[in-house]
Design an enzyme around this catalytic site. Structure first.
Site, PDB file in Angstrom:
ATOM      1  N   THR A 152       9.421   0.536  -1.312  1.00  0.00           N
ATOM      2  CA  THR A 152      10.291   1.603  -0.561  1.00  0.00           C
ATOM      3  C   THR A 152       9.022   2.430   0.165  1.00  0.00           C
ATOM      4  O   THR A 152       8.119   2.932  -0.618  1.00  0.00           O
ATOM      5  CB  THR A 152      11.100   2.388  -1.276  1.00  0.00           C
ATOM      6  OG1 THR A 152      12.198   1.772  -1.885  1.00  0.00           O
ATOM      7  CG2 THR A 152      11.982   3.228  -0.213  1.00  0.00           C
ATOM      8  N   PRO A 180       8.472   5.814   3.373  1.00  0.00           N
ATOM      9  CA  PRO A 180       9.153   7.010   3.823  1.00  0.00           C
ATOM     10  C   PRO A 180       9.864   6.363   5.077  1.00  0.00           C
ATOM     11  O   PRO A 180      10.982   7.193   5.297  1.00  0.00           O
ATOM     12  CB  PRO A 180       7.987   7.907   4.354  1.00  0.00           C
ATOM     13  CG  PRO A 180       6.883   7.704   3.136  1.00  0.00           C
ATOM     14  CD  PRO A 180       6.899   6.203   3.080  1.00  0.00           C
ATOM     15  N   THR A 226       9.479   3.560  -9.552  1.00  0.00           N
ATOM     16  CA  THR A 226       9.735   3.700 -10.851  1.00  0.00           C
ATOM     17  C   THR A 226       8.625   3.593 -12.033  1.00  0.00           C
ATOM     18  O   THR A 226       8.152   2.439 -11.950  1.00  0.00           O
ATOM     19  CB  THR A 226      10.938   2.781 -11.278  1.00  0.00           C
ATOM     20  OG1 THR A 226      12.017   3.078 -10.404  1.00  0.00           O
ATOM     21  CG2 THR A 226      11.394   3.051 -12.676  1.00  0.00           C
ATOM     22  N   GLU A 284      16.862  -1.434  -5.602  1.00  0.00           N
ATOM     23  CA  GLU A 284      17.022  -2.848  -5.272  1.00  0.00           C
ATOM     24  C   GLU A 284      17.743  -3.238  -4.054  1.00  0.00           C
ATOM     25  O   GLU A 284      18.325  -4.270  -4.109  1.00  0.00           O
ATOM     26  CB  GLU A 284      17.359  -3.476  -6.557  1.00  0.00           C
ATOM     27  CG  GLU A 284      16.560  -3.551  -7.934  1.00  0.00           C
ATOM     28  CD  GLU A 284      15.096  -4.416  -7.532  1.00  0.00           C
ATOM     29  OE1 GLU A 284      15.191  -5.488  -7.695  1.00  0.00           O
ATOM     30  OE2 GLU A 284      14.105  -3.727  -7.505  1.00  0.00           O
ATOM     31  N   THR A 310      20.426  -1.255  -1.092  1.00  0.00           N
ATOM     32  CA  THR A 310      21.737  -0.475  -0.962  1.00  0.00           C
ATOM     33  C   THR A 310      22.770  -1.345  -0.899  1.00  0.00           C
ATOM     34  O   THR A 310      22.930  -2.622  -0.611  1.00  0.00           O
ATOM     35  CB  THR A 310      21.740   0.372   0.089  1.00  0.00           C
ATOM     36  OG1 THR A 310      21.750  -0.237   1.395  1.00  0.00           O
ATOM     37  CG2 THR A 310      20.294   1.510   0.146  1.00  0.00           C
TER      38      THR A 310
END
Length: 404
Positions: free
Chosen positions: A137, A139, A169, A381, A383
């Site tokens: 991901t 910004p 993560t 993972e 939405t």
């Protein structure tokens, strides 16, 4: 043909994972929820135990790292239940204990799943034993992974990576980071590849750790890449850009990790359902599985509906994991499992809090924590909206450009 029940050969692994969840993870769950960003040292011993079992061949799929697909040959007459299935079942039990602790297990991260999914045999050996975070991901991209702007430019025998990644993560604790970057923005999604970047690489900077609603024990980092050089052999899989194939290579990661995310959701949902069922029983409200829901107490009828959704999620997870083990395309099924389980766990935990009233809302019980933890599994993972889009494309036979 898939058999819709957990394979008996995995019973010892599942029982062992459940004992760990009950005796190790549950007792320290609240402690590390309140001490956000503190590393749970209790996990070091558990990680060492899993490493020992895996190296001895007794713990296949004991965590999130065991999702390597087999070779190209397939025998449709043989039913295989391998590391994808065992990983899903063991992860489910561990998240029954605590999802945040599961996510921060050393060498069991989503980055390890990415390496197992697309790495060559040589790369698997090279990165064996490394704890891998996964950086996707950005910004300005959100769930649209095809719009990744982080670049990787070939310079001699190295790639130079520039960009920023958010919501990584274990981005602080991991040894390496699996970074998704594009080789050429003009070529679109086909040029997106994944790279294994050591954490001590010059130019790789930890910007901050996020404070979060749930899974607080799992550190979530923002990472900056400024002219970070990595060896060319750290590009996972093939460096070839195939415009017709798109970025199917890196997307194969999701086909393996989405069933695992679905399994994590199932673990939390089951924990909440069991707690609520027991609490209702103490108040004289016993669920009768023979009678119609409409002839029972309203709380019992609600619980029956939630349990039905849980069972559907559970079976979808088993199906998608089974298909991966049997080397069958499972992109549709992986998205179905992740979408259904993500919706189910958020609704289940919220409803269970409602049914348990003050006990469900108080920090004296873990149900409050499960309600907070659950939401991330409906987001990361991909939405809910992204999963629905993927499913629609698969069912209608549309490409990403035809159906947005």
């Amino acid at each position: 043909m898939i058999r819709l029940e957990a394979p008996r050969k995995f019973d010892p692994l599942v029982n062992q994972a459940h004992q760990v969840a009950m005796n190790l993870l549950r007792p320290i769950s609240r402690k590390y929820d309140l001490r956000e960003h503190d590393y749970p040292v209790e996990l070091d011993m558990l990680a060492s135990m899993i490493d020992g079992l895996t190296s001895s061949g007794q713990g296949e799929g004991a965590g999130a790292a065991g999702v390597r697909r087999g070779g190209d040959d397939r025998d449709k007459d043989v039913n295989k239940n391998g590391s994808n299935m065992s990983s899903a079942l063991s992860v489910m039990e561990m998240c029954w204990g605590d999802a945040g602790l599961m996510l921060t297990m050393p060498r069991q991260g989503l980055g390890n799943s990415a390496i197992a999914s697309v790495a060559t045999d040589e790369q698997l050996e090279k990165f064996r034993g490394a704890w891998a975070a996964m950086a996707i991901t950005e910004p300005d991209t959100g769930s649209d992974t095809a719009s990744i702007r982080t670049t990787a430019t070939l310079d001699g025998d190295s790639y130079v990576i520039n960009g920023q990644k958010i919501f990584v993560t274990c981005g602080d604790r991991a040894d390496v980071v699996v970074v998704w970057a594009t080789l050429d923005r003009a070529l679109g999604r086909a040029a997106i590849k994944s790279f294994v970047v050591p954490k001590d690489s010059p130019g790789l900077t930890l910007i901050r750790l996020e404070k979060k609603l749930g899974v607080r024990v799992s550190d979530t980092a923002v990472l900056q890449f400024d002219d970070v050089r990595v060896p060319a052999e750290n590009l996972l899989g093939s460096p070839e850009v195939n415009v017709e194939q798109g970025f199917a290579g890196v997307m194969a990661t999701f086909d393996n990790t989405r069933p695992l995310v679905g399994a994590m959701s199932c673990g939390i949902a089951r924990a909440a359902l069991e707690y609520t069922r027991d609490l209702l029983a103490e108040q004289g409200i016993v669920v009768d599985y023979v009678k119609s829901p409409w002839s029972q107490h309203a709380a019992a009828a609600t619980l029956l509906r939630l349990e039905a959704d849980y069972e559907a999620s559970y079976l979808l997870v088993l199906e998608s994991a089974w298909m991966a083990d049997n080397r069958r395309p499972n992109s549709l099924e992986a998205s179905m499992a992740k979408a259904k389980a993500g919706t189910t766990v958020t609704e289940t935990t919220q409803k269970c809090v409602e049914l348990c009233t003050s006990l469900g809302y108080s920090e004296t019980e873990l149900l409050e924590k499960w309600a907070r933890d659950s939401k991330i599994f409906d987001i990361f993972e991909g939405t809910q909206q992204i999963q629905q889009l993927i499913m629609a494309r698969r069912l209608l036979g549309k490409t990403s450009s035809e159906l947005r």
